[in-house]
Design a protein around this motif. Sequence first.
Motif, PDB file in Angstrom:
ATOM      1  N   GLN A 238     -31.660 -12.224  57.208  1.00  0.00           N
ATOM      2  CA  GLN A 238     -30.484 -13.102  57.152  1.00  0.00           C
ATOM      3  C   GLN A 238     -29.617 -12.919  58.398  1.00  0.00           C
ATOM      4  O   GLN A 238     -29.194 -13.896  59.038  1.00  0.00           O
ATOM      5  N   GLU A 239     -29.351 -11.652  58.756  1.00  0.00           N
ATOM      6  CA  GLU A 239     -28.533 -11.394  59.937  1.00  0.00           C
ATOM      7  C   GLU A 239     -29.236 -11.858  61.210  1.00  0.00           C
ATOM      8  O   GLU A 239     -28.605 -12.382  62.128  1.00  0.00           O
ATOM      9  N   ASN A 243     -28.289 -14.957  64.173  1.00  0.00           N
ATOM     10  CA  ASN A 243     -28.267 -14.752  65.620  1.00  0.00           C
ATOM     11  C   ASN A 243     -29.179 -15.709  66.388  1.00  0.00           C
ATOM     12  O   ASN A 243     -28.899 -16.043  67.541  1.00  0.00           O
ATOM     13  N   VAL A 244     -30.286 -16.146  65.750  1.00  0.00           N
ATOM     14  CA  VAL A 244     -31.270 -16.925  66.522  1.00  0.00           C
ATOM     15  C   VAL A 244     -31.455 -18.353  66.020  1.00  0.00           C
ATOM     16  O   VAL A 244     -32.115 -19.152  66.685  1.00  0.00           O
ATOM     17  N   ASP A 255     -33.629 -20.247  68.845  1.00  0.00           N
ATOM     18  CA  ASP A 255     -33.672 -19.713  70.205  1.00  0.00           C
ATOM     19  C   ASP A 255     -34.977 -18.936  70.383  1.00  0.00           C
ATOM     20  O   ASP A 255     -35.210 -17.929  69.696  1.00  0.00           O
ATOM     21  N   ARG A 256     -35.830 -19.383  71.295  1.00  0.00           N
ATOM     22  CA  ARG A 256     -37.158 -18.781  71.436  1.00  0.00           C
ATOM     23  C   ARG A 256     -37.093 -17.328  71.890  1.00  0.00           C
ATOM     24  O   ARG A 256     -37.816 -16.477  71.370  1.00  0.00           O
ATOM     25  N   VAL A 257     -36.237 -17.027  72.843  1.00  0.00           N
ATOM     26  CA  VAL A 257     -36.168 -15.669  73.372  1.00  0.00           C
ATOM     27  C   VAL A 257     -35.680 -14.702  72.297  1.00  0.00           C
ATOM     28  O   VAL A 257     -36.243 -13.624  72.086  1.00  0.00           O
ATOM     29  N   PHE A 412     -27.888 -22.479  54.014  1.00  0.00           N
ATOM     30  CA  PHE A 412     -29.031 -21.986  54.808  1.00  0.00           C
ATOM     31  C   PHE A 412     -29.085 -20.471  54.867  1.00  0.00           C
ATOM     32  O   PHE A 412     -30.079 -19.853  54.482  1.00  0.00           O
ATOM     33  N   TYR A 413     -28.048 -19.831  55.365  1.00  0.00           N
ATOM     34  CA  TYR A 413     -28.113 -18.385  55.557  1.00  0.00           C
ATOM     35  C   TYR A 413     -28.195 -17.632  54.225  1.00  0.00           C
ATOM     36  O   TYR A 413     -28.896 -16.628  54.106  1.00  0.00           O
TER      37      TYR A 413
END
Length: 419
Positions: A238-239, A243-244, A255-257, A412-413
């Motif tokens: 979840q966290e 972040n991504v 975010d791919r990276v 979502f989260y």
Amino acid sequence: MFLSRHSDKLLEELRARLPENLPRKLGVAVSGGGDSVALMHLLHEVAQTQMTTLFIVTVDHGLRPEAAQEAESVSRQASALGLSHETLRWAGWDGAGNMQDQARQARYSLMSNWARDRGIGAIALGHTADDQAETLLMRLGRSSGVTGLSGMSASRQLDGLTLLRPMLGMTRDALRAYLIENNASWVEDPSNQDTRFDRIKARDALCGLEPLGIDALSLSRVADNLAQAHAALGVFAQESARNVAQVVQSDVKVDRVGFSALPKEIRRRVLVGILAWIAGQGYPPRQAAVGQAMDALAKGRAGSVAGCLLVPKGESVWICREFKAVQDQMIAPGDVWDGKWSVSGPATVGAEIRALGDDGLRQVPEWRETGRPRLALSATPAVWKGESVLAAPLAGLANGWQADIAPEWPEFYASFLSH
């Protein structure tokens, strides 16, 4: 009230796995077998000290002629305890397919509808430590990971109904000793001796593991330990998703990276969680399909999995609904489309909600201003009248209409902690 030397220990274990405050109405699924009959009597003892009314329900699958008599036996025992009882009957099996799986699905469906009609928010089920151990062995045979080896949970949600399993720390032997000591009767399902079923094979295998100290209680504790690890991984996932991954209306932009830097198990959980949020909860995609999608996401390649598309765009990959998964869905305004979207607007004769698709996108040049990929927008709900698009709220053409996520759809989260 049942009182025996077994009661105190069993009641202590039962209470430890029940919610601190029981609901005012609690359903109890009782088949007539020893486990569920013991559950009925134990819960009857617990309910005496709480403002809880028990409702006993039996499902007759119509697969054995003895089932009707067994349901009647449950009814008599429930009546002796002052409890109401109802029998639900299923006549849906046509002799094709997996009988056990179809019967299980029918059982839960019948009980869910029964509970909903009576304002019952939770049903207690009679699964035991032996059931948990057998489940663990079967999932070991399927090379399951932490999620599968966590076994059955003490509490889970199904269509707005809470399913409680408060006997996962009790063995069948202990429950039958409790019933024998109190002169209670139960029936043995003959299918419990049928070695054609995987569960019975697992039951037999468990007997052979006892010399190693591996028994129902030890395996049940293993499942409990893995359930705690599963919960911790869910929090980490979840966290990590915060972040991504970013929600953009009906899509999730990853975010791919950042995704590639996550541990493999967390990448898997983040991806599976995104797919479930977009396409709806159900059976998760196969491990191989998830692995291929994880690799495609990390490398910025297009792909499809579980009714969703991976659409690379710059340093991100958009995950969205796949058009072909929704192309045949058509509803009237005000109903829920794809299980997720409620589209409302001015009363319009002949209006219907369908996926926007390429034909619709050509009528909505505003879609480019959304900054979202074309493929993502093609699977969003639009208001059609014949072959004309009246509105496409998620593609930039509102025209007095709006599309909102249905109230029952999870945030979502938060959804990462609900599956």
